[in-house]
Design a protein around this motif. Structure first.
Motif, short mmCIF file in Angstrom:
data_model
loop_
_atom_site.label_atom_id
_atom_site.label_comp_id
_atom_site.label_asym_id
_atom_site.label_seq_id
_atom_site.Cartn_x
_atom_site.Cartn_y
_atom_site.Cartn_z
N ILE A 177 5.34 13.20 -11.98
CA ILE A 177 5.84 13.08 -13.36
C ILE A 177 4.87 13.74 -14.33
CG2 ILE A 177 6.26 11.40 -15.22
CD1 ILE A 177 7.45 9.54 -13.09
N ILE A 178 3.58 13.51 -14.12
CA ILE A 178 2.57 14.12 -15.00
C ILE A 178 2.61 15.64 -14.87
CG2 ILE A 178 0.08 14.39 -15.34
CD1 ILE A 178 -0.17 11.38 -14.67
N ASP A 201 0.84 -1.20 0.00
CA ASP A 201 0.00 0.00 0.00
C ASP A 201 0.87 1.25 0.00
OD1 ASP A 201 -2.38 -1.36 -0.10
OD2 ASP A 201 -2.76 -1.28 2.07
N ALA A 202 1.91 1.24 0.82
CA ALA A 202 2.83 2.39 0.87
C ALA A 202 3.52 2.57 -0.48
CB ALA A 202 3.86 2.19 1.97
N LYS A 203 3.96 1.46 -1.08
CA LYS A 203 4.61 1.55 -2.39
C LYS A 203 3.62 2.04 -3.43
CE LYS A 203 8.21 -1.92 -1.71
NZ LYS A 203 8.73 -3.22 -2.13
N HIS A 204 2.38 1.57 -3.34
CA HIS A 204 1.35 2.00 -4.29
C HIS A 204 1.11 3.51 -4.17
CE1 HIS A 204 -2.15 1.69 -6.84
NE2 HIS A 204 -2.90 2.28 -5.92
N VAL A 247 4.06 5.27 -5.63
CA VAL A 247 4.04 5.23 -7.10
C VAL A 247 3.00 6.20 -7.64
CG1 VAL A 247 3.42 3.74 -9.05
CG2 VAL A 247 5.00 2.91 -7.33
N LEU A 248 1.84 6.27 -6.99
CA LEU A 248 0.81 7.21 -7.43
C LEU A 248 1.30 8.65 -7.29
CD1 LEU A 248 -2.51 5.68 -6.00
CD2 LEU A 248 -1.75 5.77 -8.37
#
Length: 188
Positions: free
Chosen positions: A102-103, A89-92, A95-96
């Motif tokens: 990045i966007i 969950d933390a990695k998710h 990444v989000l």
């Protein structure tokens, strides 16, 4: 465990004593309840003599220990799974967030590139307009020079005709002498 077998034997005795004897005396081999009680007590005795209650208790204890171990392993696996899920969950989330950054960065770069392209286009248009203005000014200057040269040529030709009509042999000779003197003065 022995206590359980003793309780069962006691209940069997009570059942025989309180049961219907069908008119037979209580202690008689014709009394089926008494025969069944004796067989039952012999069976319970054999079970106690061979140590079945201890073996049964050991087996049950071993099974309880095995179940407890499996439960502990299951708890450990559940805790590990929760930790792993939390990690994912933390990695998710990370990444989000990273993809959002990045966007946003890509949008900013695209806007900056668009602004730079607009500025470059304006500069290019300004340079082309300046070059066109210079070409127009050069063409105007060239046209004015040609017009002046043509006007000078026409004026010289007209002056030559006027002078030729007015000139006599003496004035022509004097003009030639004056021109020679002017050229001679300029070269020396």
């Amino acid at each position: 465990m022995k206590k359980v077998f003793y309780i069962i034997a006691l209940l069997g005795i009570v059942a025989v004593l309180t049961g219907n004897n069908h008119g037979e005396p209580l202690v008689s081999l014709r009394n089926t309840n008494f025969v069944v009680l004796i067989a039952f007590l012999i069976f319970v005795g054999i079970l106690l003599y061979t140590g079945v209650p201890a073996k049964l208790a050991t087996a049950l204890d071993a099974r309880a220990t095995r179940i407890k171990t499996e439960l502990d392993e299951a708890r450990a696996l559940r805790d590990e799974a929760k930790a792993l899920l939390g990690s994912y969950d933390a990695k998710h989330k990370e990444v989000l967030e990273q993809s959002a950054r990045i966007i946003a960065s890509a949008k900013e770069e695209a806007q900056a590139a668009a602004a730079q392209a607009k500025a470059d286009l304006k500069d290019s248009i300004a340079r082309r307009l300046a070059a066109a203005d210079e070409q127009i000014a050069s063409a105007e200057a060239s046209a004015l020079r040609q017009i002046r040269e043509s006007a000078i040529s026409v004026a010289v030709a007209a002056a030559g005709e006027v002078l030729a009509k007015q000139a006599t042999a003496q004035t022509a000779a004097a003009s030639i002498d004056a021109a020679i003197a002017t050229v001679d003065a300029k070269f020396h």
